[in-house]
Design a protein around this motif. Structure first.
Motif, PDB file in Angstrom:
ATOM      1  N   HIS A  20       0.820  -1.222   0.000  1.00  0.00           N
ATOM      2  CA  HIS A  20       0.000   0.000   0.000  1.00  0.00           C
ATOM      3  C   HIS A  20       0.853   1.271   0.000  1.00  0.00           C
ATOM      4  N   ASN A  21       1.929   1.216  -0.775  1.00  0.00           N
ATOM      5  CA  ASN A  21       2.844   2.346  -0.880  1.00  0.00           C
ATOM      6  C   ASN A  21       2.588   3.034  -2.220  1.00  0.00           C
ATOM      7  N   VAL A  22       1.662   3.984  -2.195  1.00  0.00           N
ATOM      8  CA  VAL A  22       1.256   4.647  -3.439  1.00  0.00           C
ATOM      9  C   VAL A  22       2.408   5.410  -4.086  1.00  0.00           C
ATOM     10  N   PRO A  23       3.160   6.241  -3.351  1.00  0.00           N
ATOM     11  CA  PRO A  23       4.265   6.972  -3.995  1.00  0.00           C
ATOM     12  C   PRO A  23       5.283   6.052  -4.660  1.00  0.00           C
ATOM     13  N   ALA A  24       5.630   4.935  -3.984  1.00  0.00           N
ATOM     14  CA  ALA A  24       6.608   4.008  -4.561  1.00  0.00           C
ATOM     15  C   ALA A  24       6.047   3.323  -5.799  1.00  0.00           C
ATOM     16  N   ALA A  25       4.759   2.984  -5.757  1.00  0.00           N
ATOM     17  CA  ALA A  25       4.122   2.361  -6.925  1.00  0.00           C
ATOM     18  C   ALA A  25       4.121   3.322  -8.102  1.00  0.00           C
ATOM     19  N   LEU A  26       3.851   4.584  -7.822  1.00  0.00           N
ATOM     20  CA  LEU A  26       3.850   5.602  -8.872  1.00  0.00           C
ATOM     21  C   LEU A  26       5.250   5.833  -9.417  1.00  0.00           C
ATOM     22  N   ASP A  27       6.237   5.848  -8.525  1.00  0.00           N
ATOM     23  CA  ASP A  27       7.623   6.028  -8.968  1.00  0.00           C
ATOM     24  C   ASP A  27       8.059   4.893  -9.898  1.00  0.00           C
ATOM     25  N   ALA A  28       7.625   3.663  -9.586  1.00  0.00           N
ATOM     26  CA  ALA A  28       7.986   2.522 -10.428  1.00  0.00           C
ATOM     27  C   ALA A  28       7.402   2.680 -11.829  1.00  0.00           C
ATOM     28  N   LEU A  29       6.177   3.159 -11.907  1.00  0.00           N
ATOM     29  CA  LEU A  29       5.542   3.343 -13.221  1.00  0.00           C
ATOM     30  C   LEU A  29       6.234   4.430 -14.030  1.00  0.00           C
ATOM     31  N   THR A  30       6.531   5.553 -13.385  1.00  0.00           N
ATOM     32  CA  THR A  30       7.148   6.662 -14.128  1.00  0.00           C
ATOM     33  C   THR A  30       8.597   6.363 -14.493  1.00  0.00           C
ATOM     34  N   GLU A  31       9.331   5.727 -13.582  1.00  0.00           N
ATOM     35  CA  GLU A  31      10.713   5.339 -13.918  1.00  0.00           C
ATOM     36  C   GLU A  31      10.710   4.317 -15.046  1.00  0.00           C
ATOM     37  N   GLY A  32       9.766   3.387 -14.985  1.00  0.00           N
ATOM     38  CA  GLY A  32       9.655   2.401 -16.052  1.00  0.00           C
ATOM     39  C   GLY A  32       9.339   3.030 -17.389  1.00  0.00           C
ATOM     40  N   ALA A  33       8.432   4.005 -17.366  1.00  0.00           N
ATOM     41  CA  ALA A  33       8.058   4.679 -18.616  1.00  0.00           C
ATOM     42  C   ALA A  33       9.245   5.395 -19.250  1.00  0.00           C
ATOM     43  N   GLU A  34      10.164   5.860 -18.425  1.00  0.00           N
ATOM     44  CA  GLU A  34      11.359   6.542 -18.940  1.00  0.00           C
ATOM     45  C   GLU A  34      12.462   5.562 -19.332  1.00  0.00           C
ATOM     46  N   SER A  35      12.291   4.292 -18.949  1.00  0.00           N
ATOM     47  CA  SER A  35      13.351   3.307 -19.180  1.00  0.00           C
ATOM     48  C   SER A  35      13.071   2.366 -20.343  1.00  0.00           C
ATOM     49  N   VAL A  36      11.796   2.001 -20.538  1.00  0.00           N
ATOM     50  CA  VAL A  36      11.476   1.070 -21.620  1.00  0.00           C
ATOM     51  C   VAL A  36      11.674   1.754 -22.967  1.00  0.00           C
ATOM     52  N   LYS A  37      11.897   0.961 -23.986  1.00  0.00           N
ATOM     53  CA  LYS A  37      12.150   1.516 -25.312  1.00  0.00           C
ATOM     54  C   LYS A  37      10.897   1.610 -26.169  1.00  0.00           C
ATOM     55  N   ASP A  38      10.060   0.596 -26.085  1.00  0.00           N
ATOM     56  CA  ASP A  38       8.897   0.525 -26.958  1.00  0.00           C
ATOM     57  C   ASP A  38       7.881   1.611 -26.591  1.00  0.00           C
ATOM     58  N   ILE A  39       7.427   2.355 -27.582  1.00  0.00           N
ATOM     59  CA  ILE A  39       6.497   3.449 -27.292  1.00  0.00           C
ATOM     60  C   ILE A  39       5.151   2.942 -26.798  1.00  0.00           C
ATOM     61  N   GLN A  40       4.755   1.739 -27.195  1.00  0.00           N
ATOM     62  CA  GLN A  40       3.527   1.148 -26.660  1.00  0.00           C
ATOM     63  C   GLN A  40       3.658   0.961 -25.151  1.00  0.00           C
ATOM     64  N   ASP A  41       4.814   0.469 -24.713  1.00  0.00           N
ATOM     65  CA  ASP A  41       5.055   0.244 -23.300  1.00  0.00           C
ATOM     66  C   ASP A  41       5.121   1.563 -22.537  1.00  0.00           C
TER      67      ASP A  41
END
Length: 200
Positions: free
Chosen positions: A132-153
Motif C-alpha cells: 500500500h505504498n502509493v508513492p513508490a508504486a507511482l515512482d515505479a511506473l514513471t521510472e519504467g516509462a522513462e526506461s522502456v524503449k517501446d512506445i507502446q510500453d
C-alpha cells in the motif's frame, strides 16, 4: 508505424540489390556466350554475400531482439512457472512472505533489465497491492516509462500512472493530467489514444 519501418528496413537491402543487378544486365551481350557473364558474376556474387551479411545483422540486432522480447512478455503473462524466471520467482517470494525488504532486491533486478515492461509492472503492483505504498508504486511506473524503449510500453506505463493518481490522489488532478499528457504524446499507440480522451 514502427512495424512498418522495421519491415521496410528489412526489405531495403533486397530492393537496392535488385536495382543494382538490373543496372548490370545491359552489359551482357546475348551473342557473346556464357563466358561473357563471368565478370558480371564476379561482381554480383560478392554483392550477394554482402547483402546476406547485412540482412543477418539487421535481423540479429534490430528485429529478433524486439520480437523475442514481445513473445516472452506474452508468455510470461500466463504460461511460465515461477521456477523458470528470476523475476517471477522473486515476485512470488515477496507475495508469499510479505517481506518489504526484498523489494530492494526486486528493484535491482528490474533495473538490470530496464527495457522489460513486466518488471516495472510487477514492482509497481507489489508496492501498491502488498504494501500500500502509493508513492513508490507511482515512482515505479514513471521510472519504467522513462526506461522502456517501446512506445507502446511507455504509453501504457504513463497511462497507468495517471490512473493510479486519479484513484489514490484525487486531490492532485494536475499531476494526473501531466501523466495523461505524457501518454498522449504517443498518440499512435492504444494507450496514447485513450489518454487523449481524458484531455478533451
Amino acid at each position: 508505424m514502427r512495424r512498418l519501418l522495421t519491415i521496410l528496413l528489412l526489405l531495403l537491402p533486397f530492393a537496392l540489390y535488385g536495382l543494382w543487378v538490373r543496372e548490370q544486365l545491359p552489359e551482357l551481350d546475348k551473342d557473346a556466350g556464357p563466358l561473357a557473364a563471368l565478370p558480371l558474376l564476379g561482381r554480383v556474387l560478392p554483392a550477394l554475400l554482402i547483402l546476406c551479411l547485412l540482412v543477418v545483422f539487421i535481423l540479429r540486432h534490430r528485429i529478433l531482439p524486439r520480437w523475442g522480447q514481445k513473445v516472452a512478455e506474452k508468455l510470461y503473462m500466463g504460461s511460465y512457472f515461477p521456477d523458470e524466471d528470476s523475476l517471477v520467482r522473486l515476485v512470488a517470494e515477496i507475495e508469499a512472505s510479505k517481506d518489504e525488504a526484498k523489494l530492494a532486491d526486486l528493484a535491482v533486478l528490474v533495473r538490470s533489465d530496464p527495457h522489460r515492461l513486466r518488471g516495472w509492472q510487477e514492482l509497481s503492483r507489489l508496492q501498491m497491492e502488498s504494501f500500500h505504498n502509493v508513492p513508490a508504486a507511482l515512482d515505479a511506473l514513471t521510472e519504467g516509462a522513462e526506461s522502456v524503449k517501446d512506445i507502446q510500453d511507455r504509453a501504457l506505463l504513463y497511462y497507468r500512472a495517471a490512473k493510479l493518481i486519479e484513484q489514490e490522489m484525487p486531490d492532485r488532478p494536475d499531476r494526473a493530467k501531466r501523466m495523461y499528457e505524457r501518454a498522449a504524446a504517443f498518440s499512435e499507440t492504444v494507450y496514447g489514444k485513450m489518454a487523449l480522451k481524458h484531455l478533451d
